[in-house]
Write a protein that holds these residues in place. Structure first.
Motif, PDB file in Angstrom:
ATOM      1  N   ARG A  48       1.515  -2.113  -7.383  1.00 20.93           N
ATOM      2  CA  ARG A  48       0.869  -0.341  -7.319  1.00 20.93           C
ATOM      3  C   ARG A  48       1.774   0.558  -7.335  1.00 20.93           C
ATOM      4  O   ARG A  48       1.461   1.546  -8.171  1.00 20.93           O
ATOM      5  CB  ARG A  48       0.259  -0.497  -5.816  1.00 20.93           C
ATOM      6  CG  ARG A  48      -0.818  -1.275  -5.353  1.00 20.93           C
ATOM      7  CD  ARG A  48      -1.333  -1.228  -3.926  1.00 20.93           C
ATOM      8  NE  ARG A  48      -2.518  -1.907  -3.628  1.00 20.93           N
ATOM      9  CZ  ARG A  48      -3.248  -1.577  -2.602  1.00 20.93           C
ATOM     10  NH1 ARG A  48      -2.850  -0.863  -1.337  1.00 20.93           N
ATOM     11  NH2 ARG A  48      -4.448  -2.355  -2.148  1.00 20.93           N
ATOM     12  N   LEU A  49       3.029   0.359  -7.054  1.00 16.30           N
ATOM     13  CA  LEU A  49       4.245   1.141  -7.287  1.00 16.30           C
ATOM     14  C   LEU A  49       4.295   1.694  -8.652  1.00 16.30           C
ATOM     15  O   LEU A  49       4.737   2.543  -9.021  1.00 16.30           O
ATOM     16  CB  LEU A  49       5.479   0.920  -6.469  1.00 16.30           C
ATOM     17  CG  LEU A  49       5.416   0.971  -4.921  1.00 16.30           C
ATOM     18  CD1 LEU A  49       6.642   0.801  -4.373  1.00 16.30           C
ATOM     19  CD2 LEU A  49       4.906   2.674  -4.416  1.00 16.30           C
ATOM     20  N   ARG A  50       4.414   0.418  -9.678  1.00 15.43           N
ATOM     21  CA  ARG A  50       4.532   0.613 -10.947  1.00 15.43           C
ATOM     22  C   ARG A  50       3.381   1.460 -11.478  1.00 15.43           C
ATOM     23  O   ARG A  50       3.587   2.378 -12.375  1.00 15.43           O
ATOM     24  CB  ARG A  50       4.810  -0.910 -11.592  1.00 15.43           C
ATOM     25  CG  ARG A  50       6.039  -1.532 -11.496  1.00 15.43           C
ATOM     26  CD  ARG A  50       5.903  -2.749 -12.492  1.00 15.43           C
ATOM     27  NE  ARG A  50       4.885  -3.678 -12.094  1.00 15.43           N
ATOM     28  CZ  ARG A  50       5.153  -4.819 -11.058  1.00 15.43           C
ATOM     29  NH1 ARG A  50       6.167  -4.995 -10.392  1.00 15.43           N
ATOM     30  NH2 ARG A  50       4.169  -5.666 -11.084  1.00 15.43           N
ATOM     31  N   GLN A  51       2.183   1.406 -11.159  1.00 15.00           N
ATOM     32  CA  GLN A  51       1.003   2.172 -11.478  1.00 15.00           C
ATOM     33  C   GLN A  51       1.192   3.620 -11.091  1.00 15.00           C
ATOM     34  O   GLN A  51       1.051   4.321 -11.881  1.00 15.00           O
ATOM     35  CB  GLN A  51      -0.061   1.471 -11.186  1.00 15.00           C
ATOM     36  CG  GLN A  51      -0.741   0.250 -11.680  1.00 15.00           C
ATOM     37  CD  GLN A  51      -0.622   0.260 -13.144  1.00 15.00           C
ATOM     38  OE1 GLN A  51      -1.208   1.065 -13.744  1.00 15.00           O
ATOM     39  NE2 GLN A  51       0.034  -0.725 -13.801  1.00 15.00           N
ATOM     40  N   CYS A  52       1.691   3.997  -9.972  1.00 14.69           N
ATOM     41  CA  CYS A  52       2.073   5.213  -9.556  1.00 14.69           C
ATOM     42  C   CYS A  52       3.068   5.843 -10.310  1.00 14.69           C
ATOM     43  O   CYS A  52       2.941   6.876 -10.586  1.00 14.69           O
ATOM     44  CB  CYS A  52       2.267   5.194  -7.872  1.00 14.69           C
ATOM     45  SG  CYS A  52       0.773   4.590  -7.175  1.00 14.69           S
ATOM     46  N   THR A  53       4.088   5.104 -10.669  1.00 15.58           N
ATOM     47  CA  THR A  53       5.232   5.738 -11.042  1.00 15.58           C
ATOM     48  C   THR A  53       4.868   5.979 -12.610  1.00 15.58           C
ATOM     49  O   THR A  53       5.493   6.913 -13.186  1.00 15.58           O
ATOM     50  CB  THR A  53       6.511   4.594 -11.085  1.00 15.58           C
ATOM     51  OG1 THR A  53       6.765   4.274  -9.829  1.00 15.58           O
ATOM     52  CG2 THR A  53       7.620   5.137 -11.860  1.00 15.58           C
ATOM     53  N   ALA A  54       4.041   5.336 -13.178  1.00 16.69           N
ATOM     54  CA  ALA A  54       3.489   5.726 -14.535  1.00 16.69           C
ATOM     55  C   ALA A  54       2.439   6.755 -14.799  1.00 16.69           C
ATOM     56  O   ALA A  54       2.235   7.245 -15.929  1.00 16.69           O
ATOM     57  CB  ALA A  54       3.087   4.194 -15.114  1.00 16.69           C
ATOM     58  N   CYS A  55       2.203   7.187 -13.646  1.00 19.22           N
ATOM     59  CA  CYS A  55       0.870   7.896 -13.428  1.00 19.22           C
ATOM     60  C   CYS A  55       1.458   9.429 -13.742  1.00 19.22           C
ATOM     61  O   CYS A  55       2.413   9.987 -13.077  1.00 19.22           O
ATOM     62  CB  CYS A  55       0.236   7.844 -11.980  1.00 19.22           C
ATOM     63  SG  CYS A  55      -1.187   8.780 -11.753  1.00 19.22           S
ATOM     64  N   ALA A  78      -3.295  -2.040   3.053  1.00 23.59           N
ATOM     65  CA  ALA A  78      -4.336  -2.767   2.345  1.00 23.59           C
ATOM     66  C   ALA A  78      -5.810  -2.084   2.115  1.00 23.59           C
ATOM     67  O   ALA A  78      -6.487  -2.443   1.176  1.00 23.59           O
ATOM     68  CB  ALA A  78      -4.394  -4.140   3.090  1.00 23.59           C
ATOM     69  N   VAL A  79      -6.093  -1.251   3.027  1.00 28.14           N
ATOM     70  CA  VAL A  79      -7.228  -0.691   3.096  1.00 28.14           C
ATOM     71  C   VAL A  79      -7.501   0.600   2.035  1.00 28.14           C
ATOM     72  O   VAL A  79      -8.496   0.972   2.082  1.00 28.14           O
ATOM     73  CB  VAL A  79      -7.803  -0.130   4.411  1.00 28.14           C
ATOM     74  CG1 VAL A  79      -7.864  -1.281   5.367  1.00 28.14           C
ATOM     75  CG2 VAL A  79      -6.942   0.825   5.013  1.00 28.14           C
ATOM     76  N   LYS A  80      -6.372   1.091   1.640  1.00 27.85           N
ATOM     77  CA  LYS A  80      -6.272   2.165   0.558  1.00 27.85           C
ATOM     78  C   LYS A  80      -6.347   1.671  -0.834  1.00 27.85           C
ATOM     79  O   LYS A  80      -6.043   0.668  -1.426  1.00 27.85           O
ATOM     80  CB  LYS A  80      -4.828   2.923   0.861  1.00 27.85           C
ATOM     81  CG  LYS A  80      -4.745   3.670   2.039  1.00 27.85           C
ATOM     82  CD  LYS A  80      -5.627   4.574   2.248  1.00 27.85           C
ATOM     83  CE  LYS A  80      -5.420   5.211   3.618  1.00 27.85           C
ATOM     84  NZ  LYS A  80      -6.516   6.449   3.965  1.00 27.85           N
ATOM     85  N   SER A  81      -6.859   2.616  -1.734  1.00 26.17           N
ATOM     86  CA  SER A  81      -6.955   2.309  -3.044  1.00 26.17           C
ATOM     87  C   SER A  81      -6.494   3.811  -3.810  1.00 26.17           C
ATOM     88  O   SER A  81      -6.095   4.759  -3.153  1.00 26.17           O
ATOM     89  CB  SER A  81      -8.367   1.990  -3.489  1.00 26.17           C
ATOM     90  OG  SER A  81      -9.082   3.342  -3.174  1.00 26.17           O
ATOM     91  N   CYS A  82      -6.154   3.537  -5.056  1.00 28.42           N
ATOM     92  CA  CYS A  82      -5.655   4.604  -5.859  1.00 28.42           C
ATOM     93  C   CYS A  82      -6.684   5.607  -5.887  1.00 28.42           C
ATOM     94  O   CYS A  82      -7.955   5.304  -6.156  1.00 28.42           O
ATOM     95  CB  CYS A  82      -5.450   4.070  -7.264  1.00 28.42           C
ATOM     96  SG  CYS A  82      -5.215   5.443  -8.445  1.00 28.42           S
ATOM     97  N   GLY A  86     -12.431   8.551 -11.400  1.00 33.29           N
ATOM     98  CA  GLY A  86     -12.911   7.889 -12.364  1.00 33.29           C
ATOM     99  C   GLY A  86     -12.398   6.834 -12.476  1.00 33.29           C
ATOM    100  O   GLY A  86     -12.799   5.719 -13.425  1.00 33.29           O
ATOM    101  N   GLY A  87     -11.580   6.217 -11.611  1.00 29.95           N
ATOM    102  CA  GLY A  87     -11.080   4.844 -11.604  1.00 29.95           C
ATOM    103  C   GLY A  87      -9.719   4.732 -10.954  1.00 29.95           C
ATOM    104  O   GLY A  87      -8.740   5.309 -11.275  1.00 29.95           O
ATOM    105  N   SER A  88      -9.513   3.598 -10.364  1.00 29.08           N
ATOM    106  CA  SER A  88      -8.114   3.327  -9.998  1.00 29.08           C
ATOM    107  C   SER A  88      -7.257   2.951 -11.003  1.00 29.08           C
ATOM    108  O   SER A  88      -7.679   2.008 -11.800  1.00 29.08           O
ATOM    109  CB  SER A  88      -8.330   2.143  -8.837  1.00 29.08           C
ATOM    110  OG  SER A  88      -7.223   1.630  -7.959  1.00 29.08           O
TER     111      SER A  88
END
Length: 96
Positions: A48-55, A78-82, A86-88
Motif C-alpha cells: 500500500r505504501l509503495r502505491q501511495c509513494t508513487a501517487c 485493515a478497514v481503510k481503502s485508497c 475512480g478506483g483504489s
C-alpha cells in the motif's frame, strides 16, 4: 508576516499544520500495533505504501490530497481503502 512568526502550510479544511514528523507518525503506528486485528500484514502495508509513494496526490510526503489522511496510518488500517476517485490504487491481492 511578523518578525519571528513561523510560516505554516495549512490543510484545506482546518488551521492545523499538514506537516508532521516521522516520530509523530511512528507514535500513532505504535499504538495501532497494540490492536493487530485492526491492522493489515506488513507485506500488505508495504505494498500500500509503495502505491501511495508513487501517487501524484501525495502531498508533503505524508498526506493524501483526496482525504487529508496521513498515508502511513491509513495504509496500516485493515478497514481503510485508497480514497482515489475512480478506483483504489492499492493492490489488495497480497495474501495476509
Amino acid at each position: 508576516m511578523q518578525a519571528g512568526a513561523e510560516k505554516r502550510e495549512n490543510c484545506k479544511g482546518c488551521s492545523a499544520s499538514v506537516h508532521v514528523t516521522d516520530a509523530q507518525i511512528d507514535r500513532v503506528l505504535s499504538k495501532l500495533a497494540l490492536h493487530p486485528g485492526d491492522c493489515v500484514s506488513d507485506a500488505r502495508y508495504e505494498a500500500r505504501l509503495r502505491q501511495c509513494t508513487a501517487c501524484p496526490s501525495l502531498q508533503y510526503g505524508s498526506t493524501c490530497a483526496h482525504c487529508g489522511c496521513f498515508v502511513r496510518v491509513r495504509a496500516k488500517l485493515a478497514v481503510k481503502s485508497c480514497p482515489q476517485p475512480g478506483g483504489s490504487r492499492w493492490n489488495e491481492l497480497i495474501a495476509e
